[in-house]
Design a protein around this motif. Structure first.
Motif, short mmCIF file in Angstrom:
data_model
loop_
_atom_site.label_atom_id
_atom_site.label_comp_id
_atom_site.label_asym_id
_atom_site.label_seq_id
_atom_site.Cartn_x
_atom_site.Cartn_y
_atom_site.Cartn_z
N LEU A 150 0.83 -1.20 0.00
CA LEU A 150 0.00 0.00 0.00
C LEU A 150 0.87 1.25 0.00
O LEU A 150 0.57 2.23 -0.70
CB LEU A 150 -0.92 0.00 1.22
N GLY A 151 1.96 1.23 0.76
CA GLY A 151 2.85 2.37 0.77
C GLY A 151 3.43 2.66 -0.60
O GLY A 151 3.56 3.82 -1.00
N PHE A 152 3.79 1.61 -1.32
CA PHE A 152 4.34 1.78 -2.67
C PHE A 152 3.28 2.36 -3.61
O PHE A 152 3.57 3.25 -4.43
CB PHE A 152 4.84 0.44 -3.20
N LEU A 153 2.04 1.90 -3.49
CA LEU A 153 0.95 2.47 -4.28
C LEU A 153 0.78 3.96 -3.97
O LEU A 153 0.66 4.78 -4.89
CB LEU A 153 -0.35 1.72 -3.99
N LYS A 165 -4.71 10.68 -10.93
CA LYS A 165 -5.07 9.88 -12.11
C LYS A 165 -3.85 9.28 -12.80
O LYS A 165 -3.92 8.20 -13.37
CB LYS A 165 -5.87 10.74 -13.08
N GLY A 166 -2.73 9.99 -12.74
CA GLY A 166 -1.55 9.53 -13.45
C GLY A 166 -0.98 8.22 -12.93
O GLY A 166 -0.34 7.47 -13.67
N TRP A 167 -1.22 7.90 -11.66
CA TRP A 167 -0.66 6.67 -11.10
C TRP A 167 -1.23 5.43 -11.78
O TRP A 167 -0.55 4.40 -11.87
CB TRP A 167 -0.87 6.59 -9.58
N GLN A 168 -2.45 5.53 -12.29
CA GLN A 168 -3.05 4.36 -12.93
C GLN A 168 -2.31 4.00 -14.23
O GLN A 168 -2.04 2.82 -14.49
CB GLN A 168 -4.52 4.61 -13.20
N ASP A 169 -1.98 5.01 -15.02
CA ASP A 169 -1.20 4.76 -16.24
C ASP A 169 0.17 4.19 -15.89
O ASP A 169 0.69 3.32 -16.61
CB ASP A 169 -1.05 6.05 -17.05
N GLN A 229 -10.82 3.46 -2.56
CA GLN A 229 -11.09 3.45 -3.99
C GLN A 229 -9.81 3.24 -4.80
O GLN A 229 -9.83 2.56 -5.83
CB GLN A 229 -11.78 4.74 -4.43
N TRP A 230 -8.70 3.77 -4.32
CA TRP A 230 -7.44 3.54 -5.02
C TRP A 230 -7.05 2.06 -4.98
O TRP A 230 -6.57 1.52 -5.98
CB TRP A 230 -6.33 4.39 -4.41
N VAL A 231 -7.24 1.43 -3.83
CA VAL A 231 -6.91 0.01 -3.73
C VAL A 231 -7.80 -0.81 -4.67
O VAL A 231 -7.34 -1.74 -5.34
CB VAL A 231 -7.03 -0.48 -2.28
N ASP A 232 -9.09 -0.47 -4.74
CA ASP A 232 -9.99 -1.17 -5.66
C ASP A 232 -9.55 -0.97 -7.11
O ASP A 232 -9.54 -1.92 -7.91
CB ASP A 232 -11.43 -0.66 -5.48
N GLN A 233 -9.20 0.26 -7.46
CA GLN A 233 -8.75 0.55 -8.82
C GLN A 233 -7.44 -0.18 -9.11
O GLN A 233 -7.25 -0.72 -10.21
CB GLN A 233 -8.59 2.05 -9.00
N TRP A 234 -6.54 -0.17 -8.14
CA TRP A 234 -5.27 -0.88 -8.31
C TRP A 234 -5.51 -2.37 -8.55
O TRP A 234 -4.90 -2.97 -9.43
CB TRP A 234 -4.42 -0.68 -7.05
N SER A 235 -6.41 -2.97 -7.77
CA SER A 235 -6.69 -4.39 -7.91
C SER A 235 -7.24 -4.70 -9.31
O SER A 235 -6.87 -5.72 -9.92
CB SER A 235 -7.70 -4.84 -6.84
N SER A 236 -8.11 -3.83 -9.80
CA SER A 236 -8.67 -4.03 -11.14
C SER A 236 -7.60 -3.92 -12.21
O SER A 236 -7.60 -4.68 -13.19
CB SER A 236 -9.78 -3.01 -11.40
N LEU A 237 -6.69 -2.99 -12.03
CA LEU A 237 -5.64 -2.76 -13.03
C LEU A 237 -4.57 -3.84 -13.03
O LEU A 237 -4.12 -4.29 -14.09
CB LEU A 237 -4.97 -1.41 -12.77
N VAL A 238 -4.18 -4.26 -11.83
CA VAL A 238 -2.97 -5.09 -11.71
C VAL A 238 -3.26 -6.57 -11.53
O VAL A 238 -2.51 -7.42 -12.04
CB VAL A 238 -2.12 -4.57 -10.53
#
Length: 363
Positions: free
Chosen positions: A187-190, A200-204, A352-361
């Motif tokens: 989580l810290g790295f995210l 928004k840029g972290w998702q790309d 929400q970031w963790v959910d988005q991260w899970s979907s992406l990664v």
């Protein structure tokens, strides 16, 4: 920070946990009652399972305070906090230690702590303190990518220095990180990437990391001691990834617990990939022994305990008057410009970031 996860090799983890158990005992009463032990009233510390302290330091506190310390290790930081929330009417102990700044808003929002200002609060770094003394800062450290020096020397390749470097073709299939939904350093790295590239840029960025052969495992223990080729545990396990998300204080561990000790740490730190973590402790509401809990919080903020931190839990003290051990400074790295994020922003976006991260990664 398994938690925050322990920043040590497999051998170090065994050694530190053995020390913690011999110093403090393990387990709890389960009913929150303050118990008598050898004529002393017990004060119970609930912690993640990377707690460690020197036997003589704990013994000195027990002698001076009159309280017997019992430690209840309760999984990683998130697990320990979740249980504290669920049991806040009848807490398992008197003090909870190990809630870091990525999770602090959850603890405060659920009002599991009673405010308390420790006796030497003026000695604690002002930047770490919580308004209203709702929690006490105890340790600080940095989540960073570590690298296997031997691998990069053998390949004639410069190790990465920054987040940007990690998505370059030269580092394809080299990085292993922890699941941001289950691991504190993950989580810290995210959050570090969100601080670096924006909301928004972290998702790309993570799309690029995934395309560059990123490997994700559930927790720090697996990442560092099984997958990472540079750690003592990883070497024994045949780890093949020379880059891992760990801590800036991981290299000293590879020296302190090696036999014989090497002149130089076999691992290094990509200093441009770091996110600052701060760990807190708090007096649990409805504690059976609030007097003991306050004494224990005073102890956690004391110079004696703060000086004991670096070579037990391999984290930095938050007191401004504590000198670090030479082996810690010689082989560790001081991060001058870590990525940071306001607790309010973490609270507003974490789930929400963790959910988005899970979907992406992960999908």
């Amino acid at each position: 920070m398994k938690r925050h996860v322990k920043k040590e090799s497999a051998a170090a983890t065994v050694a530190v946990l053995a020390l913690a158990l011999s110093a403090c005992g393990s387990g709890g009463s389960g009913d929150g009652d303050a118990q008598e032990s050898g004529g002393k009233k017990t004060v119970t510390l609930v912690s993640h399972d990377s707690w460690a302290a020197s036997k003589d330091v704990i013994a000195a506190f027990e002698k001076e305070s009159g309280f017997k310390v019992k430690v209840l290790e309760d999984g990683d930081a998130g697990q320990a906090l979740n249980k504290a929330v669920l049991t806040k009417d009848h807490p398992q102990g008197d003090v909870l230690f190990g809630v870091d700044n990525t999770l602090l808003s959850r603890a405060l929002g659920n009002e599991i702590f009673d405010p308390y200002e420790v006796k030497e609060s003026a000695k604690l770094g002002e930047e770490f303190r919580v308004e209203g003394n709702k929690a006490t800062p105890v340790t600080t450290g940095d989540v960073c990518v570590n690298y296997d020096k031997a691998y990069f020397e053998k390949k004639g390749l410069k190790p990465p220095k920054s987040f940007d470097d990690l998505v370059k073709p030269a580092y394809k299939n080299l990085l292993v990180t922890e699941d941001a939904s289950t691991s504190s350093p993950g989580l810290g790295f995210l959050l570090g990437t969100a601080a670096e590239y924006g909301d928004k840029g972290w998702q790309d960025y993570w799309k690029k990391l995934k395309a560059n052969g990123l490997k994700v495992v559930s927790g720090w223990e697996q990442a560092y001691n099984e997958e990472f080729s540079g750690s003592a545990g990883g070497k024994q396990a045949g780890g093949e990834r020379p880059l891992v998300v760990s801590y800036a204080s991981s290299p000293p561990v590879e020296v302190v617990y090696a036999d014989p000790q090497p002149k130089d740490a076999p691992t290094g730190v990509a200093t441009g990939t770091c996110f600052r973590q701060v760990e807190y402790a708090g007096l649990l509401k409805n504690a059976a022994n609030p007097e003991g809990g306050k004494a224990l919080l005073d102890f956690l903020a004391s110079k004696r305990f703060q000086e004991d931190l670096p070579l037990n839990m391999f984290v930095n003290p938050v007191r401004e008057d504590v000198a670090l051990p030479e082996v810690f400074t010689e082989h560790g790295v001081t991060i001058e410009d870590p990525r940071t994020m306001e607790p309010g922003k973490i609270a507003a976006n974490r789930d929400q970031w963790v959910d988005q991260w899970s979907s992406l990664v992960l999908r």
